[in-house]
Design a protein around this motif. Structure first.
Motif, PDB file in Angstrom:
ATOM      1  N   PHE A 184       0.808  -1.158   0.211  1.00  0.00           N
ATOM      2  CA  PHE A 184       0.127  -0.108  -0.125  1.00  0.00           C
ATOM      3  C   PHE A 184       0.895   1.296  -0.030  1.00  0.00           C
ATOM      4  CE2 PHE A 184       0.700  -1.485   4.387  1.00  0.00           C
ATOM      5  CZ  PHE A 184       1.246  -0.467   4.791  1.00  0.00           C
ATOM      6  N   CYS A 185       2.287   1.151   0.022  1.00  0.00           N
ATOM      7  CA  CYS A 185       2.844   2.137   0.335  1.00  0.00           C
ATOM      8  C   CYS A 185       3.787   2.764  -0.773  1.00  0.00           C
ATOM      9  CB  CYS A 185       3.937   1.927   1.649  1.00  0.00           C
ATOM     10  SG  CYS A 185       4.961   3.178   2.432  1.00  0.00           S
ATOM     11  N   VAL A 186       4.202   4.006  -0.756  1.00  0.00           N
ATOM     12  CA  VAL A 186       4.941   4.775  -1.756  1.00  0.00           C
ATOM     13  C   VAL A 186       6.166   5.055  -1.538  1.00  0.00           C
ATOM     14  CG1 VAL A 186       2.845   5.605  -3.106  1.00  0.00           C
ATOM     15  CG2 VAL A 186       3.889   6.982  -1.354  1.00  0.00           C
ATOM     16  N   VAL A 187       6.589   4.775  -0.147  1.00  0.00           N
ATOM     17  CA  VAL A 187       8.000   5.542   0.454  1.00  0.00           C
ATOM     18  C   VAL A 187       8.922   4.855  -0.382  1.00  0.00           C
ATOM     19  CG1 VAL A 187       9.388   5.266   2.451  1.00  0.00           C
ATOM     20  CG2 VAL A 187       7.004   5.962   2.796  1.00  0.00           C
ATOM     21  N   PRO A 188       9.099   3.402  -0.601  1.00  0.00           N
ATOM     22  CA  PRO A 188      10.201   2.930  -1.257  1.00  0.00           C
ATOM     23  C   PRO A 188      10.370   3.819  -2.641  1.00  0.00           C
ATOM     24  CG  PRO A 188       9.120   1.338  -0.222  1.00  0.00           C
ATOM     25  CD  PRO A 188       8.158   2.355  -0.165  1.00  0.00           C
ATOM     26  N   TYR A 189       9.510   4.088  -3.182  1.00  0.00           N
ATOM     27  CA  TYR A 189       9.629   4.774  -4.452  1.00  0.00           C
ATOM     28  C   TYR A 189       9.808   6.320  -4.353  1.00  0.00           C
ATOM     29  CZ  TYR A 189       6.893   0.328  -5.013  1.00  0.00           C
ATOM     30  OH  TYR A 189       6.635  -0.527  -5.203  1.00  0.00           O
ATOM     31  N   THR A 190       9.617   6.813  -3.157  1.00  0.00           N
ATOM     32  CA  THR A 190       9.875   8.213  -3.042  1.00  0.00           C
ATOM     33  C   THR A 190      10.993   8.705  -2.279  1.00  0.00           C
ATOM     34  OG1 THR A 190       8.199   8.459  -1.217  1.00  0.00           O
ATOM     35  CG2 THR A 190       7.177   8.977  -3.407  1.00  0.00           C
ATOM     36  N   ARG A 191      11.556   7.858  -1.330  1.00  0.00           N
ATOM     37  CA  ARG A 191      12.522   7.990  -0.422  1.00  0.00           C
ATOM     38  C   ARG A 191      13.646   7.099  -0.675  1.00  0.00           C
ATOM     39  NH1 ARG A 191      12.898  12.567   3.401  1.00  0.00           N
ATOM     40  NH2 ARG A 191      10.632  13.087   4.015  1.00  0.00           N
ATOM     41  N   GLY A 192      13.342   6.105  -1.329  1.00  0.00           N
ATOM     42  CA  GLY A 192      14.396   5.288  -2.003  1.00  0.00           C
ATOM     43  C   GLY A 192      14.867   4.188  -1.007  1.00  0.00           C
ATOM     44  N   ALA A 193      15.852   3.427  -0.917  1.00  0.00           N
ATOM     45  CA  ALA A 193      16.375   2.252  -0.190  1.00  0.00           C
ATOM     46  C   ALA A 193      16.748   2.725   1.082  1.00  0.00           C
ATOM     47  CB  ALA A 193      17.423   1.476  -0.978  1.00  0.00           C
ATOM     48  N   GLU A 194      16.669   1.897   2.226  1.00  0.00           N
ATOM     49  CA  GLU A 194      16.968   2.119   3.519  1.00  0.00           C
ATOM     50  C   GLU A 194      18.517   2.484   3.515  1.00  0.00           C
ATOM     51  OE1 GLU A 194      14.069  -0.734   5.850  1.00  0.00           O
ATOM     52  OE2 GLU A 194      16.149  -1.162   5.966  1.00  0.00           O
ATOM     53  N   TRP A 195      18.829   3.841   4.298  1.00  0.00           N
ATOM     54  CA  TRP A 195      20.163   4.162   4.364  1.00  0.00           C
ATOM     55  C   TRP A 195      20.402   4.976   5.605  1.00  0.00           C
ATOM     56  CZ3 TRP A 195      22.139   9.260   5.057  1.00  0.00           C
ATOM     57  CH2 TRP A 195      23.524   9.263   5.005  1.00  0.00           C
ATOM     58  N   SER A 196      21.537   4.567   6.219  1.00  0.00           N
ATOM     59  CA  SER A 196      21.584   5.232   7.702  1.00  0.00           C
ATOM     60  C   SER A 196      22.747   6.020   7.596  1.00  0.00           C
ATOM     61  CB  SER A 196      21.970   4.048   8.758  1.00  0.00           C
ATOM     62  OG  SER A 196      20.938   3.031   8.854  1.00  0.00           O
ATOM     63  N   ILE A 358      -8.200   5.297   6.441  1.00  0.00           N
ATOM     64  CA  ILE A 358      -9.136   4.608   5.515  1.00  0.00           C
ATOM     65  C   ILE A 358      -8.322   4.355   4.536  1.00  0.00           C
ATOM     66  CG2 ILE A 358     -10.882   4.416   3.584  1.00  0.00           C
ATOM     67  CD1 ILE A 358     -12.471   5.961   5.501  1.00  0.00           C
ATOM     68  N   TYR A 359      -7.964   3.115   3.753  1.00  0.00           N
ATOM     69  CA  TYR A 359      -6.928   2.675   2.716  1.00  0.00           C
ATOM     70  C   TYR A 359      -7.124   3.767   1.613  1.00  0.00           C
ATOM     71  CZ  TYR A 359      -5.199   0.917  -1.584  1.00  0.00           C
ATOM     72  OH  TYR A 359      -4.599   0.522  -2.690  1.00  0.00           O
ATOM     73  N   SER A 360      -6.255   4.404   1.116  1.00  0.00           N
ATOM     74  CA  SER A 360      -6.376   5.232   0.086  1.00  0.00           C
ATOM     75  C   SER A 360      -5.122   4.506  -1.198  1.00  0.00           C
ATOM     76  CB  SER A 360      -5.618   6.688   0.492  1.00  0.00           C
ATOM     77  OG  SER A 360      -5.514   7.304  -0.847  1.00  0.00           O
ATOM     78  N   PRO A 361      -5.601   4.272  -2.358  1.00  0.00           N
ATOM     79  CA  PRO A 361      -4.823   3.611  -3.307  1.00  0.00           C
ATOM     80  C   PRO A 361      -3.722   4.763  -3.930  1.00  0.00           C
ATOM     81  CG  PRO A 361      -6.955   4.131  -4.181  1.00  0.00           C
ATOM     82  CD  PRO A 361      -7.292   4.186  -2.615  1.00  0.00           C
ATOM     83  N   ARG A 362      -2.667   4.424  -3.813  1.00  0.00           N
ATOM     84  CA  ARG A 362      -1.557   5.464  -4.336  1.00  0.00           C
ATOM     85  C   ARG A 362      -1.106   4.712  -5.666  1.00  0.00           C
ATOM     86  NH1 ARG A 362      -2.939   8.609  -3.861  1.00  0.00           N
ATOM     87  NH2 ARG A 362      -0.970  10.195  -3.832  1.00  0.00           N
ATOM     88  N   PRO A 363      -1.174   5.352  -6.884  1.00  0.00           N
ATOM     89  CA  PRO A 363      -0.615   4.925  -8.034  1.00  0.00           C
ATOM     90  C   PRO A 363       0.646   4.415  -8.111  1.00  0.00           C
ATOM     91  CG  PRO A 363      -1.714   6.929  -8.211  1.00  0.00           C
ATOM     92  CD  PRO A 363      -1.721   7.030  -6.807  1.00  0.00           C
ATOM     93  N   GLY A 364       0.797   3.375  -8.634  1.00  0.00           N
ATOM     94  CA  GLY A 364       2.180   2.342  -8.652  1.00  0.00           C
ATOM     95  C   GLY A 364       2.525   1.823  -7.874  1.00  0.00           C
ATOM     96  N   THR A 365       1.424   1.453  -6.737  1.00  0.00           N
ATOM     97  CA  THR A 365       1.629   0.384  -5.588  1.00  0.00           C
ATOM     98  C   THR A 365       0.854  -0.802  -5.926  1.00  0.00           C
ATOM     99  OG1 THR A 365      -0.345   1.482  -4.390  1.00  0.00           O
ATOM    100  CG2 THR A 365       2.169   2.257  -3.983  1.00  0.00           C
ATOM    101  N   PRO A 366       1.052  -2.197  -5.518  1.00  0.00           N
ATOM    102  CA  PRO A 366       0.481  -3.244  -5.841  1.00  0.00           C
ATOM    103  C   PRO A 366      -0.889  -3.278  -5.311  1.00  0.00           C
ATOM    104  CG  PRO A 366       2.998  -3.822  -5.121  1.00  0.00           C
ATOM    105  CD  PRO A 366       2.429  -2.373  -4.877  1.00  0.00           C
ATOM    106  N   ALA A 367      -0.972  -2.607  -4.209  1.00  0.00           N
ATOM    107  CA  ALA A 367      -2.568  -2.640  -3.851  1.00  0.00           C
ATOM    108  C   ALA A 367      -3.511  -1.961  -4.686  1.00  0.00           C
ATOM    109  CB  ALA A 367      -2.583  -2.240  -2.348  1.00  0.00           C
ATOM    110  N   ALA A 368      -3.076  -0.759  -5.136  1.00  0.00           N
ATOM    111  CA  ALA A 368      -3.934   0.039  -6.237  1.00  0.00           C
ATOM    112  C   ALA A 368      -4.506  -0.744  -7.309  1.00  0.00           C
ATOM    113  CB  ALA A 368      -3.140   1.113  -6.833  1.00  0.00           C
TER     114      ALA A 368
END
Length: 493
Positions: A184-196, A358-368
């Motif tokens: 359901f989440c766009v974060v991997p596409y907008t913020r990228g891979a995990e980095w510390s 409430i679930y909100s479909p985000r374009p480009g995510t599998p759940a959409a």
């Protein structure tokens, strides 16, 4: 980078900056840092866009309505920009930053010609250079390459200067990005891979904050407990090891962190909650759903029992731990039984606070693209039932603090007389009379009553060197709940 020395003092003093922040605490941190990088150019903050020469919308892309609010705000700013130009009040530069900028940069430029800059969350340190280029050509988009190390290296530069923090609390980003890929989440596409971030950089920033009077820091990350930054000793540091390092900084008395993922809650971090008084007894640990079936569809990579076991271990280590969570209702395919499982989980965990949507479909995510989307009126009905339960738990937790003495960090003045507002270890606002002289101090307060969203208390004379209360009756290990005790399903009409 443009140095402030290149600008006349009179010109610098006339510039005004307005930043409107949407979404999470990481965006709040990013907005503060944007103000920092622009300060050497002479930009001073203003509270209204009407007074601003430069307006930045720092955006969030988690839910559809959040993105649409940005476009609505841009429409208002366009009219304001035109009015200022026609009235001879000077030019206004408009920038869109953050996750909506990263995901929809080209669409923003197409839909709203008034926008001069679109800057992704990993490139806002380049704002000074971009501002000089807008004088020659508008419509530049930057920030698609996900290079947080370059951003933080730039933010540590001498010409940017120290953070402009105010008050005894501050956010401190330690980790960015996400590798979990929840459907359901766009974060991997907008913020990228995990980095510390390297631990030495974080400790240095924390020391600077402490020197400026900050007593409490909140460590930020999309998956903050996945932190695995390089330590100054050459080893990889976990979030627990970082917390121990931060606790050694003189003047820094409180440490919080958000947002966590259940799969990254390591044994050493749980142990740190038992051993480290500076680590506050408040844990935001999103689960999203109480249904194993939905958790699989969400790609959460954990089930409800693993979550229960984790909560038991956390509360065994820190009996007074207050829990917070996130919940999504109306996820594609959610049935009455799935929702009943979520209510069951909430009752068994007993949250001090929580966020639900409430679930909100985000374009480009599998759940959409999943079938069986839940009817809006059904999702709304379920959300109301869930929020009613969560509200009851929050009020009960606040009321349970009555009669206790809690250490309160005072942050700001209240509205009435000498009233002051502080923060409890559990993140509640605490209202106290005759305490406006205690800003930035941690003092014992006897809680008189708990309200819906806050506590009311009075100062006490004795000092308390540590804070480790016993578990209350509402904080017991999780036990299986009989089916007859479950809340009745909310039926679709």
């Amino acid at each position: 980078m443009i140095d402030a020395q290149d600008k006349p003092t009179s010109e610098r003093a006339e510039k005004r900056l307005f930043i409107k922040t949407y979404g999470c605490q990481m965006n709040v941190y990013d907005s503060e840092r944007m103000a920092d990088v622009l300060r050497p150019l002479g930009y001073a903050p203003t509270d209204t866009p009407e007074d601003a020469d430069f307006v930045i919308l720092n955006t969030c892309h988690i839910r559809e309505k959040a993105a649409e609010k940005v476009y609505s705000e841009l429409g208002k700013l366009r009219m304001l920009k035109d009015e200022k130009a026609s009235d001879g009040r000077g030019a206004m530069t408009i920038a869109v930053a953050g996750c909506v900028a990263q995901a929809e940069g080209e669409e923003i430029m197409r839909r709203q010609p008034a926008v001069d800059l679109v800057v992704g969350p990993q490139a806002y340190h380049q704002l000074p250079e971009l501002l000089t280029r807008t004088a020659r050509a508008r419509g530049e988009r930057i920030g698609a390459d996900f290079a947080p190390n370059a951003k933080f290296d730039a933010l540590a530069g001498e010409k940017i200067g120290a953070r402009g923090v105010k008050g005894p609390t501050a956010f401190l980003t330690v980790q960015e990005g996400c590798d979990k890929f929840c459907t359901f989440c766009v974060v991997p596409y907008t913020r990228g891979a995990e980095w510390s971030r390297p631990a030495a950089d974080i400790l240095s920033e924390a020391r600077e904050l402490a020197a400026r009077g900050v007593r409490e820091v909140t460590l930020l990350g999309q998956n903050v407990n996945a932190y695995d930054g390089a330590g100054p000793d050459g080893a990889v540091w976990t979030l627990a090891r970082l917390a121990y390092g931060l606790a050694e900084i003189e003047g820094l008395d409180r440490i919080r962190y958000t947002t966590s993922h259940p799969n990254d809650m390591g044994d050493d971090l749980i142990a740190a909650h038992a051993e480290l008084d500076a680590l506050m007894p408040y844990l935001h640990l999103p689960v999203q759903s109480g249904s194993d079936r939905l958790l699989r569809l969400m790609n959460r990579k954990h089930g409800r029992q693993k979550y229960f076991d984790l909560i038991d271990r956390v509360r065994a280590a820190r009996p007074d731990m207050a829990l917070s969570g996130d919940f999504i209702v109306g996820f594609p395919g959610e049935t009455d039984r799935d929702f009943e499982d979520t209510l069951d989980l909430v009752r068994r965990v007993n949250y001090a606070s929580a966020f639900s949507f409430i679930y909100s479909p985000r374009p480009g995510t599998p759940a959409a693209t999943m079938g069986a989307q839940v009817e809006p009126h059904v999702a709304s009905e379920r959300l109301q039932a869930l929020q009613t339960l969560l509200f009851e738990q929050q009020v009960a937790f606040n009321q349970s603090q009555a009669g206790k003495v809690l250490p309160v960090l005072f942050e700001r003045k209240g509205r009435h007389g000498r009233q002051a507002i502080g923060r409890s270890p559990y993140l509640q606002s605490v209202y106290v009379e005759d305490a406006d002289h205690l800003m930035g101090r941690i003092v014992p307060v006897r809680i008189e009553r708990g309200q819906q969203n806050s506590l009311t208390g009075a100062l006490v004379e004795e000092s308390h060197s540590s804070f480790k209360p016993q578990a209350s009756e509402s904080m017991t290990p999780l036990r299986p709940q009989a089916a007859s005790d479950r809340v009745a399903s909310v039926r679709a009409r």
